[in-house]
Every structure is written in structure tokens, then in C-alpha cells.
Write a protein that holds these residues in place. Sequence first.
Motif, PDB file in Angstrom:
ATOM      1  N   UNK A 194       1.056  -1.146   0.004  1.00 41.63           N
ATOM      2  CA  UNK A 194       0.015  -0.090   0.033  1.00 41.63           C
ATOM      3  C   UNK A 194       0.994   1.125  -0.034  1.00 41.63           C
ATOM      4  N   UNK A 195       1.931   1.156   0.837  1.00 44.43           N
ATOM      5  CA  UNK A 195       3.137   2.169   0.422  1.00 44.43           C
ATOM      6  C   UNK A 195       3.262   2.872  -0.541  1.00 44.43           C
ATOM      7  N   UNK A 196       3.743   1.646  -1.333  1.00 43.56           N
ATOM      8  CA  UNK A 196       4.418   1.530  -2.646  1.00 43.56           C
ATOM      9  C   UNK A 196       3.942   2.004  -3.493  1.00 43.56           C
ATOM     10  N   UNK A 197       2.301   1.518  -3.652  1.00 41.15           N
ATOM     11  CA  UNK A 197       1.258   1.607  -4.671  1.00 41.15           C
ATOM     12  C   UNK A 197       1.117   3.554  -3.968  1.00 41.15           C
ATOM     13  N   UNK A 198       0.488   4.062  -3.133  1.00 45.59           N
ATOM     14  CA  UNK A 198       0.634   6.017  -3.001  1.00 45.59           C
ATOM     15  C   UNK A 198       1.839   6.197  -3.650  1.00 45.59           C
ATOM     16  N   UNK A 199       2.582   6.497  -3.289  1.00 44.24           N
ATOM     17  CA  UNK A 199       3.748   7.124  -3.066  1.00 44.24           C
ATOM     18  C   UNK A 199       4.420   7.052  -4.735  1.00 44.24           C
ATOM     19  N   UNK A 200       3.989   5.578  -5.358  1.00 41.81           N
ATOM     20  CA  UNK A 200       4.079   5.569  -7.507  1.00 41.81           C
ATOM     21  C   UNK A 200       2.790   6.133  -7.731  1.00 41.81           C
ATOM     22  N   UNK A 201       1.655   6.627  -6.812  1.00 40.29           N
ATOM     23  CA  UNK A 201       0.269   6.581  -7.985  1.00 40.29           C
ATOM     24  C   UNK A 201       0.314   8.632  -7.245  1.00 40.29           C
ATOM     25  N   UNK A 202       1.062   8.941  -6.386  1.00 39.10           N
ATOM     26  CA  UNK A 202       1.553  10.789  -6.341  1.00 39.10           C
ATOM     27  C   UNK A 202       2.234  11.467  -7.276  1.00 39.10           C
ATOM     28  N   UNK A 203       3.122  10.299  -7.810  1.00 36.63           N
ATOM     29  CA  UNK A 203       4.190  11.088  -8.886  1.00 36.63           C
ATOM     30  C   UNK A 203       3.242  11.319 -10.453  1.00 36.63           C
ATOM     31  N   UNK A 204       2.528   9.863 -10.797  1.00 30.97           N
ATOM     32  CA  UNK A 204       0.853  10.392 -12.167  1.00 30.97           C
ATOM     33  C   UNK A 204       0.218  11.166 -12.258  1.00 30.97           C
ATOM     34  N   UNK A 205      -0.567  11.407 -10.244  1.00 34.25           N
ATOM     35  CA  UNK A 205      -1.990  11.518 -10.654  1.00 34.25           C
ATOM     36  C   UNK A 205      -1.565  12.559 -10.051  1.00 34.25           C
ATOM     37  N   UNK A 206      -0.641  13.379  -9.223  1.00 36.22           N
ATOM     38  CA  UNK A 206      -0.963  14.700  -8.243  1.00 36.22           C
ATOM     39  C   UNK A 206       0.580  14.945  -9.278  1.00 36.22           C
TER      40      UNK A 206
END
Length: 428
Positions: A194-206
Amino acid sequence: MQEIKRDTYLQRLIDKKENGLIKVITGIRRCGKSYLLFYLYHDYLISQGIEENQILQIPLDDDMFTQYRDPAELSKYIRSKIVEHKMNYIFIDEVQYAISNKELKNLDEVKLYNVLNGLLRLRNVDIYVTGSNSKLLTKDVLTAFRGRGDEVRVYPLSFKEYYNFVGGDKSEAYEEYAMYGGMPLTLSKKNDMEKMQYLRSLFDEVYFKDISERYDIELKDVLENLTDDLCSSIGSLTNSSKIARTLQSVKQIKVSSNTISKYLDYLVESFLFQVAKRYDVKGKKYFEYPSKYYCTDIGLRNAKLNFRQQEETHIMENIMYNELLCRGYFVDVGVVEFVNTKNGKKSKTQVEIDFVVNAGSKKYYIQSALNLSDDEKMNTELRPLKNTNDFFKKIIVSKTSMKPWTDEDGILHLGLYEFLLNDHSLDL
């Protein structure tokens, strides 16, 4: 859920309360600016007897408030909510939504600043805004405030803030922090995935979405590869020409150094990266290039590289750099030049001091060393410190739990956890 303490930033806001200036809270998105203002500072005001109707909160990134991205509508709304004969506290979140990129280029058209300056003329208004783009605070834009802007820079959780929340064994907490960093929401994630997915999503989605929309990025693959390159080489000297050559030779991407320079500016303006300039310690001057780039959050750095590159030395250096900035210091990379004489011939040698730290009238020279396992390694790390030819404090930090001690050359030796967890460690 247990509350994350951000006491340093809260105190900075308290110190600036009702000072007649617009408090501008800046920092990378999702680092806790809104939480600091809308919850921690809000609760502090309530504890001081301020009533709810005296606090007006306007989150411009919320779809319920999009109409107030128009400065004229924002002004009408705020003025309609002001409580007469009492102090009103105005919180505007993600204020960059009320400023177009066109307006940033033409300062005469920055209407938001006219609105805020107009509100400041009301004696019963105290204004706080948050922003996720440093362009809001360039010297040119600040002139629109006519000296009325007062910045509070917020960073992701420092190791001390992180450790105060999680507790437990210091070394285990540090290893977790060195992997996932200090973005506050990672603490709510239940497992590594969950931590990995959250941090990755910050780059792409934010972050990338924000940068692409705000700056109308045409070469998105270049931005991606540039970011990968910076993450991969944290703490290494680089410049736009070198990066352009690397992209062409390694990735077969042909791009000009001017474009790379612009994209570097965008990444720094969005607070994803921070740049440290090289400073000639003896010559007392800055080098124009190359510079070093550090990631604002080490977890974001690791996520961008899919958690593949875990170089402890560079990660520790990046964490130390961020810690110094969190404490409010100005930090440069030091360069020390001295003359060698061998077989009657003289030659010049340049060695590096990881951090030249300025704190008011004080200056510190700091070396980051993962370990000092033998005399040769120790001498290599101490050499730059011994050749500064001045009397400013010199410190070497290694990844140990040792007690602080000072050697015969007056150099303070600190363990990493002491450095990170003791706010006064530089003055031991």
C-alpha cells in the motif's frame, strides 16, 4: 487515529499570528500544509477562545469551491463572511488555483494579489494561504504583495517527527523511513504494498499532472526521464548540459540543454527537488555550475525508481540535507581547494564538504559518512574539514549510535540518530 505532531511549523504560525502580513505556507503537495492550517492551527485558535465563525476556510482544490478560483468571486465571498468587530482568520488552501500561468508571466494581471492586499486594509482580517508552487514566492511576484508576504515553508515529516509518531527501535524506524520517507499519509497505509502504490500514484496522479497542466509540458517523456535521472543520482554534481548529453547517449532522446534547464526549474518550483549550489570555501564565492539536486522526500525518490536503487550513502546524505532545511538553515555544497607538492611540483586539488550550513551568524561544515571503518576512510572524510583554514565548527556524521565526541582537531563526531533526533545536535 493518533495525531501527527508538527509543533515546529505550528509555532512558526503562532509567532506570525496577526502580524499584518499574508502568511504564505508553501511546500510540496500532500506534505501536510492543509493539515497544519485547517486542523492544527485551527484547533490552536479555538483553544485561545476564537469562535468558529471567525475562521473562514476555503480549499480551492475542492470541487465545492471551484467558483472561488475567480479572484473577484473569492473577494465577494470572503467579504460577505467577515464578522464585524472581531478578528477574522482567512484560510485559503492551494492558492495557485486562483492564479493563471499567464498572470505569473504578466505581473500586472495578478488579480489575486490585489484581492489579498485589499483585504489586508481591513484591520480585523488575518490572512493565511497555502501554495504548492514556489513561483508564488519569486522576488518579482512578491513585489505584488508590496512586502506583505511572510513565508512558512513546510516539508514532509522529518525523521524526528516520524519517530515521535511510530516510536520503537530507532534503527528499525530509520530503515523504514529511509525506504518510504515522510509523506504523512504513508503512515496510514497498512503494509509495504500500500505504501509503494501510494507513493507511486503521487507522481503520476498529482505531481506530474500538476506540472504538465501548469506549464503545458510538450515533452512528457523527457520530464519522466529527467526525473528518473535526478532520482538515480541524488547528491551528484550535474547541470542541464550534462543531463541532455546523458539522455541522448543512454536513452537516445535528443533534447536541448535549454529545455532541460526549464524542466529542472519546473521540478524545483513544484518542490519535488531542491538544488544546492557549490560554494568555494576559501574564495568565498559561488560556482555557476554544476549543482546538486536532492529529493524533497526520499520515499518519493525510491518510488520513482520502483524501489530498485537503495544506495545507503546517497540516501543518508539526502535525509541529512532535508533535515537541515527543516530546521530553517541555508545549505550549500562546499568546495575546498589546496595545493599539493610532490617531487617539487605543485598541483591544485579540490575536495568537497557535503554541507556548508548557515544559521544566522553561525556557520557549520558537515560531512556525511555512512561508516568510518578504517583510518583511510576517516582521513578521506576529515581532509576537507581540516583544510578550510577558518574556525567555523566542523562536524562529521556517521551511521552509528555512538555518543558525541570531539577529536584533537576540534571536529565533532556525531552518530546519525543523535544528529536527526536532537534539534541542538550541531551545538553539542
